[in-house]
Design an enzyme around this catalytic site. Structure first.
Site, short mmCIF file in Angstrom:
data_model
loop_
_atom_site.label_atom_id
_atom_site.label_comp_id
_atom_site.label_asym_id
_atom_site.label_seq_id
_atom_site.Cartn_x
_atom_site.Cartn_y
_atom_site.Cartn_z
N ASP A 1 -1.54 -2.52 9.66
CA ASP A 1 -1.78 -2.40 8.21
C ASP A 1 -2.40 -3.65 7.60
OD1 ASP A 1 -0.79 0.18 8.07
OD2 ASP A 1 1.25 -0.46 7.58
N LYS B 1 0.84 -1.22 0.00
CA LYS B 1 0.00 0.00 0.00
C LYS B 1 0.86 1.25 0.00
CE LYS B 1 1.19 1.07 4.35
NZ LYS B 1 1.89 2.27 4.76
#
Ligand code: C5P
Length: 330
Positions: free
Chosen positions: A163, A11
């Site tokens: 995350d 990401k």
């Protein structure tokens, strides 16, 4: 022997805002994630021996993003030295193992052998470790036919790392608290962001960046809890989104690694519309209007010796998913 293959994306944070350190020792975050096209692949195989085994093979993404990633012997060796219990893939399989006891697989053997194919740079601020965990959760859920729903996997994932939920979900999501309580942002499929990523020597440790953040006295007092007004345009085309990129950790990362600012500035000379430190760094992500420009940015970094290596990637990419097979470059 049964086998399942899964992948999960890395990401970038389009927005990463942070409050000051809380009483729990963590910083409250407000984050907008964009999953990218760089993915980790995990193969999970049943084995008779109980416990969890992990082998990691590290690859370097090709510069133009499309060619085959190259196997990296040195980093593969380094990963082999990592204590198993620190490997997020190992921890992810361990977290699901008690559930396997309730299935026919657990009755015979609940051992699992994982092979992780890593493409996302280690300690680069791009959630590579979290993607390993996300892909492992999806692969093991399939392997042992646990039948866990996405929301349940996300709950397990949150305990492994902040995350992990974003890697499971993919696409665009907004996170609050530790950035791990997510709301998906609408994606009509019409926007593709092209990124040039500069990978530089040496990682930056997240705790060290947060410590520097504290020492610099940074931290907002009124963090938002939802996207408002213009911030919603973060999912628009590159030129619009570039004006909204924001990373509160950048000042701390650049304080520890001042040379990174020149990497970002150089991308603008090659036509990038904006740049930022990715997460806690040190990867620099430059947003380009199109693929050709992203490729020119990478070329410039390498020519100028500003990046160890570079890659063109795009987002938003899909979340963690079962794969029919490993990609051809493995
Ligand atoms: O999430 P991760 O395990 O990478 O965090 C490592 C360390 O970074 C934490 O132990 C904490 O010191 C710091 N951290 C923080 N606030 C966050 C996330 C991480 O202070 N929101």
């Amino acid at each position: 022997m049964r086998e399942a293959v899964a992948s999960a994306p890395g990401k970038v944070n389009l927005i990463l805002r942070s409050g000051a350190k809380g009483e729990d020792g963590f910083h409250p975050l407000f984050s907008v994630f964009e999953a990218i096209s760089l993915r980790e692949y995990v193969v999970a195989r049943t084995r008779r021996k109980p416990g969890v085994g992990v082998t990691t093979k590290v690859y370097r993404p090709s510069m133009l993003g499309e060619g085959a990633p190259a196997f990296d012997q040195e980093l593969t060796q380094k990963m082999a030295e990592l204590p198993e219990e620190q490997h997020l893939a190992h921890r992810a399989a361990r977290a699901l193992q008690p559930l396997a006891a309730t299935t026919q697989w657990g009755a015979n053997s609940s051992g699992v052998e994982l092979t992780v194919y890593k493409c996302i740079p280690i300690a680069g601020g791009m959630a590579g470790g979290s993607a390993d965990a996300a892909a492992t959760l999806v692969a093991v859920n399939e392997l042992w036919q646990l039948g866990l729903e996405p929301a349940q996997l996300e709950m397990v994932g949150r305990q492994l790392g902040a995350d992990v939920p974003a890697c499971l979900r993919g696409e665009w999501s907004m996170g609050i608290e530790r950035g791990d309580h997510l709301t998906s942002l609408a994606n009509d499929g019409s926007t593709r962001h092209w990124w040039a990523l500069a990978f530089v020597e040496g990682g930056l440790s997240t705790p060290a960046v947060f410590r520097e953040f504290d020492e610099l006295g940074l931290g907002e007092t009124n963090l938002p809890t939802e996207l408002s007004g213009a911030d919603l345009d973060i999912t628009a085309a590159s030129a619009v989104a570039a004006g909204l990129l924001r990373n509160d950790l950048a000042e701390a990362s650049l304080s520890l690694r001042p040379e990174l600012a020149a990497v970002g500035e150089s991308s603008l000379q090659a036509g990038a519309v904006g740049w930022m430190v990715s997460g806690s760094g040190p990867t620099i992500a430059a947003l380009a209007p199109d693929r050709e420009t992203a490729s020119e940015v990478c070329q410039r970094w390498v020519d100028q010796g500003l990046a160890d290596s570079a890659a063109v990637v795009w987002g938003p990419g899909k979340g963690a998913q079962i794969e029919e097979a490993l990609p051809g470059w493995v």
